[in-house]
Design a protein around this motif. Sequence first.
Motif, short mmCIF file in Angstrom:
data_model
loop_
_atom_site.label_atom_id
_atom_site.label_comp_id
_atom_site.label_asym_id
_atom_site.label_seq_id
_atom_site.Cartn_x
_atom_site.Cartn_y
_atom_site.Cartn_z
N LEU A 75 0.82 -0.87 0.03
CA LEU A 75 0.24 0.18 -0.27
C LEU A 75 0.93 1.62 -0.02
CD1 LEU A 75 -2.80 1.65 0.11
CD2 LEU A 75 -2.29 1.07 2.71
N GLY A 76 -0.10 1.71 -0.94
CA GLY A 76 1.26 3.70 -1.02
C GLY A 76 -0.04 4.60 -1.31
N ALA A 77 -0.02 6.10 -1.60
CA ALA A 77 -0.84 7.03 -1.93
C ALA A 77 0.40 8.18 -2.77
CB ALA A 77 -1.29 7.07 -1.07
N GLU A 78 -0.97 8.41 -3.94
CA GLU A 78 0.18 9.70 -4.21
C GLU A 78 -0.21 11.12 -3.69
OE1 GLU A 78 1.03 11.57 -8.90
OE2 GLU A 78 0.22 9.73 -8.26
N LEU A 79 -0.04 11.59 -3.26
CA LEU A 79 -1.09 12.84 -2.92
C LEU A 79 -0.71 13.96 -3.14
CD1 LEU A 79 0.99 12.01 0.86
CD2 LEU A 79 -1.18 11.03 0.79
N ARG A 80 -1.25 15.06 -2.68
CA ARG A 80 -2.01 16.28 -3.31
C ARG A 80 -2.49 16.66 -2.33
NH1 ARG A 80 -4.37 17.59 -8.87
NH2 ARG A 80 -2.36 16.74 -10.05
N MET A 81 -2.23 18.25 -1.92
CA MET A 81 -2.80 18.92 -1.05
C MET A 81 -3.35 20.50 -1.52
SD MET A 81 0.30 17.51 0.40
CE MET A 81 1.47 18.68 0.54
N GLU A 82 -4.53 19.58 -2.46
CA GLU A 82 -5.43 21.07 -2.59
C GLU A 82 -5.29 22.32 -2.40
OE1 GLU A 82 -8.77 18.85 -4.14
OE2 GLU A 82 -7.47 17.46 -6.49
N PRO A 83 -5.31 23.08 -2.71
CA PRO A 83 -5.39 23.12 -4.18
C PRO A 83 -3.56 23.83 -4.89
CG PRO A 83 -5.36 25.52 -3.30
CD PRO A 83 -5.95 24.84 -2.35
N GLU A 84 -2.63 23.17 -4.14
CA GLU A 84 -1.77 22.94 -5.09
C GLU A 84 -1.86 22.00 -5.48
OE1 GLU A 84 0.85 25.33 -4.72
OE2 GLU A 84 -0.41 26.21 -3.35
N PRO A 85 -0.93 22.21 -6.58
CA PRO A 85 -1.04 21.08 -8.34
C PRO A 85 -0.04 19.61 -8.31
CG PRO A 85 0.09 22.57 -8.98
CD PRO A 85 -0.47 22.84 -7.86
N GLU A 86 0.68 20.15 -7.04
CA GLU A 86 1.63 19.11 -6.82
C GLU A 86 1.46 17.45 -6.25
OE1 GLU A 86 3.29 22.26 -8.06
OE2 GLU A 86 2.49 22.74 -6.57
N ASP A 87 2.43 16.69 -6.73
CA ASP A 87 1.92 15.42 -6.06
C ASP A 87 2.96 14.42 -6.10
OD1 ASP A 87 -0.34 15.06 -7.87
OD2 ASP A 87 0.12 14.56 -9.75
N TYR A 88 2.82 14.31 -5.13
CA TYR A 88 3.95 13.38 -3.87
C TYR A 88 3.26 11.47 -3.64
CZ TYR A 88 4.88 18.20 -2.89
OH TYR A 88 4.48 19.17 -3.19
N HIS A 101 -5.09 20.24 4.15
CA HIS A 101 -4.56 21.14 3.49
C HIS A 101 -3.02 22.01 4.28
CE1 HIS A 101 -8.04 21.85 1.47
NE2 HIS A 101 -8.57 22.05 2.47
N PRO A 102 -1.98 20.81 4.27
CA PRO A 102 -0.97 21.35 5.34
C PRO A 102 0.17 21.77 3.99
CG PRO A 102 -1.49 18.37 4.95
CD PRO A 102 -2.59 18.93 4.35
N SER A 103 0.95 22.20 4.74
CA SER A 103 1.83 22.67 3.97
C SER A 103 3.11 21.20 3.50
CB SER A 103 3.06 23.67 4.23
OG SER A 103 3.94 23.09 5.90
N GLY A 138 2.52 22.38 -15.25
CA GLY A 138 1.71 22.99 -14.89
C GLY A 138 2.19 22.88 -13.01
N LEU A 139 3.54 22.29 -12.90
CA LEU A 139 4.30 21.48 -12.15
C LEU A 139 5.07 21.83 -11.72
CD1 LEU A 139 3.46 17.60 -12.11
CD2 LEU A 139 1.56 19.68 -10.96
N ARG A 140 6.21 21.98 -10.94
CA ARG A 140 7.05 22.62 -10.36
C ARG A 140 8.28 21.79 -9.46
NH1 ARG A 140 5.38 26.92 -5.18
NH2 ARG A 140 3.63 25.19 -4.55
N PRO A 141 9.20 21.50 -9.64
CA PRO A 141 10.28 21.09 -8.35
C PRO A 141 10.28 21.94 -7.46
CG PRO A 141 11.73 21.93 -9.83
CD PRO A 141 9.73 22.21 -9.97
N MET A 142 9.54 20.90 -5.54
CA MET A 142 10.05 21.47 -4.81
C MET A 142 11.29 21.37 -3.73
SD MET A 142 6.86 22.28 -4.65
CE MET A 142 6.04 22.87 -2.88
N ASP A 143 11.59 21.71 -2.86
CA ASP A 143 12.46 21.80 -2.30
C ASP A 143 13.34 20.75 -1.72
OD1 ASP A 143 14.62 22.34 -0.23
OD2 ASP A 143 13.50 23.97 0.91
#
Length: 226
Positions: free
Chosen positions: A81-94, A114-116, A140-145
């Motif tokens: 079990l895993g997950a592809e997470l998205r903290m809407e309204p931000e579009p990035e996927d984790y 809606h955590p950071s 539409g996505l961006r690399p994160m820190d």
Amino acid sequence: MSSIKLETHCHTAETSPCGVLSARELVALYHKAGYQTLVVTDHLWSEWKAGLPMEKRVQAYLAGYRAAREAGSALGMHVLLGAELRMEPEPEDYLCYGLTEQALPDLMAFMDGHPSLSALHDYLRARGMLLLQAHPFRDGLRPMDLSLLDGVEVYNGNPRHNSRNGRALHHASARPGLILTSGSDAHQKEDVGRGGLRVPKPISDNAEWLSFLRECPSPRRIEDGK
């Protein structure tokens, strides 16, 4: 050198709205392609099915994973079990690895706030899970820190998106020790087996999976099915 194929990123029609393959179809295709382990990473965003009681939300999310696990067991495959997470309204996927059924309700409740990214990383790390950014250079996505991540998906095999995998690898390589993965991002039949990892021994549970990633942050990657 012999190796075992493992999929890090795939979706079921039972849980992910964009999924085309049922869990049983997905598992059968991966079995035919020679994979031994699948990490099912269905989409989970903030307030996913929030109109339902938490228990029903959890059961709905687990439907694809549980069906895949049952189908995989019959074929001698391991399904995690895993997950592809998205903290809407931000579009990035984790991509979240190390998730358990028991941890899912609390994660859903946390995501509803809606955590950071920093807060999410701290939350998962405190519970022994890993957080990787998926396909950071798609339109539409961006690399994160990178300091807020455990890793980056540096190859994404989905043929309907330009994930700019070369840029992802260059970006992630700037931080030594970061986990670098490949995944098919399978939604349809044509996607199966385009990505994944080659591991030296069977991985049958989360403990083995997380241990492998921590001990081998730059594993052998399957790219374009090779």
